[in-house]
Motif scaffolding. Structure first.
Motif, PDB file in Angstrom:
ATOM      1  N   UNK A   1     -48.424  20.160 -44.472  1.00 55.29           N
ATOM      2  CA  UNK A   1     -47.198  19.589 -43.887  1.00 55.29           C
ATOM      3  C   UNK A   1     -46.999  20.073 -42.445  1.00 55.29           C
ATOM      4  N   UNK A   2     -47.282  21.341 -42.192  1.00 55.47           N
ATOM      5  CA  UNK A   2     -47.174  21.894 -40.846  1.00 55.47           C
ATOM      6  C   UNK A   2     -48.124  21.166 -39.891  1.00 55.47           C
ATOM      7  N   UNK A   3     -49.362  21.002 -40.304  1.00 50.52           N
ATOM      8  CA  UNK A   3     -50.358  20.328 -39.456  1.00 50.52           C
ATOM      9  C   UNK A   3     -50.002  18.854 -39.293  1.00 50.52           C
ATOM     10  N   UNK A   4     -49.510  18.224 -40.342  1.00 50.38           N
ATOM     11  CA  UNK A   4     -49.109  16.822 -40.274  1.00 50.38           C
ATOM     12  C   UNK A   4     -48.030  16.627 -39.198  1.00 50.38           C
ATOM     13  N   UNK A   5     -47.114  17.568 -39.110  1.00 58.60           N
ATOM     14  CA  UNK A   5     -46.097  17.506 -38.063  1.00 58.60           C
ATOM     15  C   UNK A   5     -46.690  17.670 -36.670  1.00 58.60           C
ATOM     16  N   UNK A   6     -47.652  18.560 -36.537  1.00 59.65           N
ATOM     17  CA  UNK A   6     -48.277  18.801 -35.235  1.00 59.65           C
ATOM     18  C   UNK A   6     -49.146  17.632 -34.781  1.00 59.65           C
TER      19      UNK A   6
ATOM     20  N   UNK B   1     -48.511  14.433 -35.398  1.00 59.77           N
ATOM     21  CA  UNK B   1     -47.696  13.211 -35.381  1.00 59.77           C
ATOM     22  C   UNK B   1     -48.006  12.295 -36.560  1.00 59.77           C
ATOM     23  N   UNK B   2     -48.191  12.888 -37.722  1.00 60.10           N
ATOM     24  CA  UNK B   2     -48.369  12.101 -38.932  1.00 60.10           C
ATOM     25  C   UNK B   2     -49.766  11.563 -39.183  1.00 60.10           C
ATOM     26  N   UNK B   3     -50.763  12.051 -38.475  1.00 62.18           N
ATOM     27  CA  UNK B   3     -52.143  11.587 -38.686  1.00 62.18           C
ATOM     28  C   UNK B   3     -52.699  12.275 -39.932  1.00 62.18           C
ATOM     29  N   UNK B   4     -52.656  11.569 -41.061  1.00 56.37           N
ATOM     30  CA  UNK B   4     -53.020  12.142 -42.357  1.00 56.37           C
ATOM     31  C   UNK B   4     -54.452  12.640 -42.406  1.00 56.37           C
TER      32      UNK B   4
END
Length: 170
Positions: free
Chosen positions: A25-30, A32-35
């Motif tokens: 979730x932390x990385x997803x925020x960094x 910009x939502x690139x799964x």
């Protein structure tokens, strides 16, 4: 008594269970939502944790901080590497050029313009454009034949197209 390897595996299993979801979730925020990128970077962070499992901090809180720091640095490195890469250019549409069936003045002029501009290019640029666009060879095969990295072939193609456009400019 468990072996050292079993202890390390148990520690890594616990680290993954405790932190992987929050890390993703932390990385997803960094990102910009690139799964896909987030999943890849989460996996790389966990792989680095596994390589350093003996040196991980002793407490869960400190381990989480270590993981988030590694993840943040991986995101930064990913962004920097994407900025450093030249933009990939698609196939040039030359369908407007003469096909041998059209004898109009516009087609003849367009063909002459392309041929004249192509002749002004360096031999290296001419070769790379012939291989990529006229022969349709994959960049991987060209790289193998030339003994250079794939990125070099892409870069040469980019600059060859740029030179061709400049030579065709009025």
């Amino acid at each position: 008594m468990p072996s050292d390897q079993q202890v390390l595996e148990a520690r890594m299993t616990a680290v993954h269970a405790d932190h992987a979801r929050a890390l993703f979730r932390f990385i997803l925020g960094l990102t910009s939502g690139q799964r896909q990128t987030s999943e890849d970077l989460t996996q790389e962070t966990m792989a680095r944790a596994w390589r350093h499992v003996n040196g991980l901090p002793p407490t869960a809180e400190e381990t989480r901080r270590w993981l988030f720091t590694v993840a943040r640095r991986l995101v930064i490195d990913t962004v920097r590497s994407r900025r450093a890469r030249p933009v990939e250019i698609g196939v040039v549409d030359l369908t407007w050029a003469a096909t041998g069936h059209d004898d109009t003045a516009d087609t003849a002029l367009a063909t002459w313009t392309v041929q004249s501009a192509f002749a002004q290019l360096s031999e290296t640029h001419q070769d790379i454009l012939r291989d990529v666009y006229l022969r349709g060879e994959p960049v991987e095969r060209i790289a193998d034949r030339l003994g250079v990295p794939v990125g070099t072939v892409k870069s040469r193609t980019h600059y060859a197209l740029k030179a061709l456009r400049a030579a065709m400019a009025p």
